[in-house]
Design a protein around this motif. Structure first.
Motif, PDB file in Angstrom:
ATOM      1  N   GLU A  88      54.097   1.305  77.384  1.00  0.00           N
ATOM      2  CA  GLU A  88      53.701   0.513  76.141  1.00  0.00           C
ATOM      3  C   GLU A  88      52.214  -0.304  76.700  1.00  0.00           C
ATOM      4  O   GLU A  88      51.688  -0.741  75.847  1.00  0.00           O
ATOM      5  CB  GLU A  88      54.626  -0.910  76.380  1.00  0.00           C
ATOM      6  CG  GLU A  88      54.753  -1.997  75.107  1.00  0.00           C
ATOM      7  CD  GLU A  88      55.777  -3.068  75.549  1.00  0.00           C
ATOM      8  OE1 GLU A  88      55.786  -3.977  74.632  1.00  0.00           O
ATOM      9  OE2 GLU A  88      56.551  -2.753  76.262  1.00  0.00           O
ATOM     10  N   ASN A  92      49.216  -0.754  74.044  1.00  0.00           N
ATOM     11  CA  ASN A  92      48.555  -1.933  73.571  1.00  0.00           C
ATOM     12  C   ASN A  92      47.153  -1.947  73.881  1.00  0.00           C
ATOM     13  O   ASN A  92      46.171  -2.365  73.237  1.00  0.00           O
ATOM     14  CB  ASN A  92      49.341  -3.124  74.485  1.00  0.00           C
ATOM     15  CG  ASN A  92      50.323  -3.270  74.140  1.00  0.00           C
ATOM     16  OD1 ASN A  92      50.917  -2.965  73.084  1.00  0.00           O
ATOM     17  ND2 ASN A  92      51.305  -4.021  74.890  1.00  0.00           N
ATOM     18  N   LYS A  96      44.150  -2.324  71.054  1.00  0.00           N
ATOM     19  CA  LYS A  96      43.350  -3.685  71.375  1.00  0.00           C
ATOM     20  C   LYS A  96      41.961  -2.982  71.285  1.00  0.00           C
ATOM     21  O   LYS A  96      40.870  -3.467  70.710  1.00  0.00           O
ATOM     22  CB  LYS A  96      43.457  -4.213  72.501  1.00  0.00           C
ATOM     23  CG  LYS A  96      44.609  -5.206  72.519  1.00  0.00           C
ATOM     24  CD  LYS A  96      44.822  -5.897  73.875  1.00  0.00           C
ATOM     25  CE  LYS A  96      45.834  -6.975  73.940  1.00  0.00           C
ATOM     26  NZ  LYS A  96      46.075  -7.447  75.113  1.00  0.00           N
TER      27      LYS A  96
END
Length: 700
Positions: A88, A92, A96
């Motif tokens: 995860e 992420n 981003k």
């Protein structure tokens, strides 16, 4: 589980999980389930494609059957996943990063100029706030330089330069944040608890139970040397518990009924019964992450030097820019110098280099608990080894059992295994394994078991005192007699083996002969360490002078000390340090923990005693001593990289400032080159360290 095989070769299979989609949680669950299987060598699960790449050992049929019978429901019950998923975290970061790139490209290509200017003005507010906060605190740091350069660019209506500076700064912050979190996450995963089974107290007896079956309210027995695997309250007994991993306390804490104990701490002395309050799971992972974040703060001297130098250079950069303006009255030249500072690269690259080296070490099954320990490993000139379980083979074997008196060989081995199974150590494991191979069941037939560090075990069986341990413990401390008329038989004990003595009452009942062969790679590893700058190798052992001398000569050890006690080991290392040596200590047992604490860097074998791993600064898997060579190479390569980073950062940024002051670089170009160089040196710091391990197959 339904799956289709996509490709297969010997020991490797790639298959597709037959379901419409796979969540991050399911991918982590499946990967962790495979990792717990003894036959799994390596496994990778790709959640987007639902593809699994598995490398395995042993029977293909058993592996296929395991995949066929896999169910998600059963995996949820047996696999404990950490709260923080590395998968995860990567997802992420990717989202981003792509988001920032898309937004930047879209604003440049599609936004009208007025809206683009408005976006830059709004975007600069957080940077200006950070700069103002620094000034209000009386600090002149990089945040002030960043804010000032952005504000001056905007005032000059050079919005392109301001936007590019902010974009590069955010990109660097994102990259640094991801690397730090990923490194900490990798280290935390490596340092997670490795306790599979515990002694569960039931109304009938103590039962060896998988940790996954333990529930709140259950009672488990913890003895000296055991790691506490769950949070709980002491219900019975007393124990001295080492809590260094959670509290930093150097001295063990007395725990008695009613006291709280925590997962990951280690019982050094005594025995207690713990009532489980919280099952093994997420809370322990958070404690580990917290511990590692604290240990990561134990920065090396090089990191501290970089941080201090970076802060000291900011005022000089600011003064240089101001001097340039006063001298030339050219705001462009002053701004070009202001766009460059040393602190970004110094503060980013040094911690990244250390964290990346620590993370890279974990891939080689080496866990380092802080950056300063890598620097010490690089500076070390002396390495001290415990013999048993470190220089010798990790799995000693029982060769024969020689009974004395009227006792039978099988009965003595059964009794020895019954006592030894409570205190896992290489010798104890050998006894238990020998009993298992002979089909000797050894139900609990004794009362309370007492472990005397570096000596042996004492218990009561059929109202008789039973002892098992070293010759010093049995014959000198306990004054055990050799049965009448069997002295000559005792004198003929085979000298090529290590001996474990079993006594019942006041007489010797059996001698267990254990073959503890030297590791086949040990001699070459010691030679390689010498080549890497280690001047002195030392072996400490409780074995007899005869056994120690033979081992030292075969390995090429510089110095050895035989028949030594734990306290003497620590004193020996203390004396080495007083003589000006930087000392590494390698050990695996409870009796090595004082010496591990005394050394400049303590290195524990992961399969050894929990207390040894707890007090050590570095742990290695113990599969091969070549990991020590790798550790030294990582440390030396890291220090070399830090030195080259220093030279590049000071030299390159110094050139940029000079070119800015002389007007050869515009502010935009100066900012771009400075930030790109910072990203470049950070990326280089994250890359694999250039080491070329020597692995020469040889036997001693």
């Amino acid at each position: 589980m339904k799956a289709s095989i996509l490709h297969e070769s010997k020991g490797r299979i790639r298959f597709l999980v037959c379901k419409s989609s796979m969540t991050l949680h399911e991918a982590d669950l499946l990967e962790n389930w495979f990792q717990k299987k003894e036959w799994t060598k390596q496994v990778t699960v790709h959640e987007r494609t639902r593809c699994v790449i598995l490398q395995y050992r042993g029977s293909r049929q058993d592996m296929i059957e395991a995949i066929r019978t896999f169910t998600w429901e059963e995996a949820e019950k047996t696999v404990l996943l950490p709260m923080h998923s590395s998968r995860e975290l990567n997802r992420n970061f990717q989202e981003k990063l792509m988001g920032k790139l898309i937004v930047k490209a879209a604003s440049v290509l599609f936004l009208p100029k007025p809206l683009r200017i408005l976006r830059i003005l709004c975007h600069m507010i957080p940077f200006v706030k950070r700069g103002i906060r620094c000034l209000l605190k009386g600090k002149l740091k990089v945040d002030v330089l960043d804010a000032l350069s952005i504000v001056i660019s905007v005032l000059r209506k050079d919005f392109g330069t301001a936007g590019m500076v902010m974009f590069l700064l955010e990109l660097g912050e994102l990259l640094e944040e991801w690397t730090r979190k990923k490194s900490v996450d990798d280290l935390a995963s490596c340092m997670a608890l490795h306790v599979d089974r515990v002694w569960l107290r039931t109304p009938e007896a103590e039962v060896l139970t998988p940790i996954s079956d333990v529930r709140p309210g259950d009672q488990i027995v913890i003895r000296a040397g055991n790691m506490i695997p769950v949070d709980g309250v002491v219900a019975q007994g007393e124990s001295m518990v080492n809590q260094a991993s959670l509290t930093g306390e150097a001295i063990p804490v007395r725990k008695y009924p009613g006291c709280m104990v925590y997962a990951g701490t280690v019982a050094e002395e005594g025995e207690c019964v713990i009532e489980v309050k919280q099952s093994l799971g997420e809370s322990r992972y958070d404690q580990i992450v917290s511990m590692i974040e604290k240990s990561e703060q134990m920065k090396s001297a090089a990191e501290s030097k970089a941080a201090n130098l970076a802060d000291r250079l900011v005022p000089y950069t600011f003064a240089g820019s101001l001097f340039s303006f006063l001298l030339t009255r050219d705001i462009t030249r002053a701004l070009s110098a202001l766009m460059v500072d040393f602190s970004c690269a110094l503060k980013f690259s040094m911690p990244l280099a250390v964290l990346s080296a620590m993370r890279e070490a974990t891939r080689e099954h080496i866990t380092v608990k802080g950056g300063k320990f890598l620097e010490t490993v690089a500076a070390a000139d002396t390495i001290v080894f415990d013999k048993t379980g470190t220089l010798t083979h990790a799995c000693p074997k029982v060769v024969k059992v020689i009974p004395f008196g009227n006792y039978q060989e099988s009965d003595m081995l059964r009794l020895a295994a019954c006592l030894e199974e409570h205190f896992p150590h290489s010798m104890a494991n050998a006894v238990v394994e020998a009993a298992r191979k002979q089909g000797l069941s050894h139900e609990e037939i004794h009362s309370k078991v007492e472990y005397i560090v570096a000596h042996g075990i004492v218990s009561m069986v059929n109202e008789q005192r039973v002892l098992i341990g070293s010759a010093h413990f049995i014959f000198e401390d306990e004054k055990i007699r050799i049965p009448a008329a069997e002295q000559e038989r005792f004198d003929r004990l085979p000298e090529e083996y290590s001996h474990l003595y079993l006594a019942i009452g006041k007489e010797l009942a059996a001698v267990i002969c254990i073959s503890d062969p030297l590791r086949k790679e040990a001699k070459e590893v010691l030679a390689a360490l010498h080549e890497l700058g280690i001047r002195k190798t030392v072996m400490l052992t409780g074995d007899s002078e005869r056994v120690a001398s033979m081992a030292a000569s075969r390995l090429g050890i510089d110095t050895y000390c035989a028949e030594i006690l734990p306290a003497d080991k620590a004193e020996f290392i203390s004396n080495l340090r007083k003589q000006g040596n930087t000392v590494l200590m390698v050990g695996d047992g409870m009796n090595d923990s004082p010496a591990l604490s005394e050394a400049d860097v303590g290195i524990a074998i992961n399969e050894g005693a929990a207390i040894a791993r707890e007090v050590a600064d570095v742990t290695i898997s113990g599969e091969s001593l070549w990991e020590l060579v790798k550790l030294r190479q990582f440390a030396l390569a890291l220090m070399k990289r830090i030195g080259s980073n220093y030279r590049f950062i000071i030299g390159f940024n110094g050139i940029l400032i000079g070119m800015g002051v002389t007007g050869l670089l515009s502010p935009a170009a100066s900012a771009a080159l400075h930030n790109l160089s910072t990203l470049g040196v950070s990326l280089r710091s994250m890359s694999a360290l250039p080491i070329a391990p020597k692995r020469r197959e040889s036997s001693v």
